[in-house]
Design an enzyme around this catalytic site. Sequence first.
Site, PDB file in Angstrom:
ATOM      1  CG  ASP A  45      -1.989   0.837   1.144  1.00 15.79           C
ATOM      2  OD1 ASP A  45      -3.382   0.372   1.171  1.00 15.79           O
ATOM      3  OD2 ASP A  45      -1.895   1.969   1.101  1.00 15.79           O
ATOM      4  CB  ILE A  46       1.568   4.193  -2.322  1.00 18.57           C
ATOM      5  CG1 ILE A  46       0.030   4.437  -2.780  1.00 18.57           C
ATOM      6  CG2 ILE A  46       2.276   3.521  -3.348  1.00 18.57           C
ATOM      7  CD1 ILE A  46      -0.255   5.698  -3.825  1.00 18.57           C
TER       8      ILE A  46
ATOM      9  CD  GLU B 208     -10.616   5.952   0.403  1.00 18.53           C
ATOM     10  OE1 GLU B 208      -9.249   6.049   0.112  1.00 18.53           O
ATOM     11  OE2 GLU B 208     -10.669   6.936   1.615  1.00 18.53           O
ATOM     12  CB  VAL B 209      -9.290   1.037  -4.840  1.00 17.59           C
ATOM     13  CG1 VAL B 209      -8.775   0.256  -6.053  1.00 17.59           C
ATOM     14  CG2 VAL B 209      -8.623   2.309  -4.540  1.00 17.59           C
TER      15      VAL B 209
ATOM     16  CG  HIS C  88      -8.475  -3.477  -1.892  1.00 19.10           C
ATOM     17  ND1 HIS C  88      -9.506  -2.901  -2.498  1.00 19.10           N
ATOM     18  CD2 HIS C  88      -8.311  -2.776  -0.821  1.00 19.10           C
ATOM     19  CE1 HIS C  88      -9.939  -1.802  -2.225  1.00 19.10           C
ATOM     20  NE2 HIS C  88      -9.318  -1.618  -1.012  1.00 19.10           N
TER      21      HIS C  88
ATOM     22  CG  HIS D 173      -6.357  -2.747   3.664  1.00 18.58           C
ATOM     23  ND1 HIS D 173      -5.792  -1.636   3.417  1.00 18.58           N
ATOM     24  CD2 HIS D 173      -7.644  -2.610   3.000  1.00 18.58           C
ATOM     25  CE1 HIS D 173      -6.558  -0.712   2.692  1.00 18.58           C
ATOM     26  NE2 HIS D 173      -7.593  -1.343   2.527  1.00 18.58           N
TER      27      HIS D 173
HETATM   28  P1  5GP Z   1      -9.945   0.933   0.311  1.00 14.73           P
HETATM   29  O1  5GP Z   1     -10.898   0.876  -0.828  1.00 14.73           O
HETATM   30  O2  5GP Z   1      -9.799  -0.215   1.175  1.00 14.73           O
HETATM   31  O3  5GP Z   1     -10.643   1.911   1.456  1.00 14.73           O
HETATM   32  O4  5GP Z   1      -8.532   1.641   0.140  1.00 14.73           O
HETATM   33  C1  5GP Z   1      -7.649   1.548  -0.767  1.00 14.73           C
HETATM   34  C2  5GP Z   1      -6.360   1.481  -0.304  1.00 14.73           C
HETATM   35  O5  5GP Z   1      -5.345   1.592  -1.550  1.00 14.73           O
HETATM   36  C3  5GP Z   1      -5.697   2.560   0.497  1.00 14.73           C
HETATM   37  O6  5GP Z   1      -5.264   2.005   1.541  1.00 14.73           O
HETATM   38  C4  5GP Z   1      -4.743   3.276  -0.327  1.00 14.73           C
HETATM   39  O7  5GP Z   1      -3.685   3.636   0.327  1.00 14.73           O
HETATM   40  C5  5GP Z   1      -4.384   2.252  -1.394  1.00 14.73           C
HETATM   41  N1  5GP Z   1      -3.847   2.947  -2.605  1.00 14.73           N
HETATM   42  C6  5GP Z   1      -4.607   3.869  -3.418  1.00 14.73           C
HETATM   43  N2  5GP Z   1      -3.816   4.188  -4.328  1.00 14.73           N
HETATM   44  C7  5GP Z   1      -2.926   3.334  -4.640  1.00 14.73           C
HETATM   45  C8  5GP Z   1      -1.988   3.102  -5.419  1.00 14.73           C
HETATM   46  O8  5GP Z   1      -1.887   3.871  -6.462  1.00 14.73           O
HETATM   47  N3  5GP Z   1      -0.891   2.248  -5.269  1.00 14.73           N
HETATM   48  C9  5GP Z   1      -1.110   1.280  -4.174  1.00 14.73           C
HETATM   49  N4  5GP Z   1      -0.145   0.570  -3.876  1.00 14.73           N
HETATM   50  N5  5GP Z   1      -1.944   1.786  -3.490  1.00 14.73           N
HETATM   51  C10 5GP Z   1      -3.061   2.641  -3.455  1.00 14.73           C
END
Ligand code: 5GP
Length: 138
Positions: free
Chosen positions: A34-35, A98-99, A103, A105
């Site tokens: 995660d970045i 958010e994405v 996925h 974590h």
């Molecule tokens: P969620 O959808 O579970 O709330 O969070 C998405 C996760 O993807 C976050 O922890 C965020 O830091 C990570 N993330 C967002 N954009 C990128 C990216 O471009 N590359 C990587 N490696 N992680 C990302």
Amino acid sequence: MSAYDSDNIFAKILRDEIPSTRVYEDDDTLAFMDIMPRADGHLLVIPKTPCRNLLDATPAQLEAVMRTVQKLAQASKAAFDADGVTIQQFNEAAGGQEVFHLHFHVLPRHEGVPLRPAGQMGDMDAIAQHAEKIRAAL
Ligand code: 5GP
């Protein structure tokens, strides 16, 4: 629920259209750092085939992803000499997602150490070093 969008950021990572720090992959799944790490070693596990989240995933996608989640949870716990591991997974915007590519974590945890706030970019050199530690533990 909306349809899967093949232009989401993790689909682009799978196609190598944007860079990522990969730590493990097999035929069905990919694990990468995660970045915006909320703990040292924070990584994400995704299926290589499309689905938005837990709600539309097939049993086969979930089985493959959970096998890799366990493998990476064990490896990251060993790599960081952690006391425990937190697994997080969010579904749809209202659920914190958010994405929109499924996925999980994987967050190695140490007794008494809180997670860092979300949304803070990590140091890429440190992330690369953490990835190497996890690869070595696999
Ligand atoms: P969620 O959808 O579970 O709330 O969070 C998405 C996760 O993807 C976050 O922890 C965020 O830091 C990570 N993330 C967002 N954009 C990128 C990216 O471009 N590359 C990587 N490696 N992680 C990302």
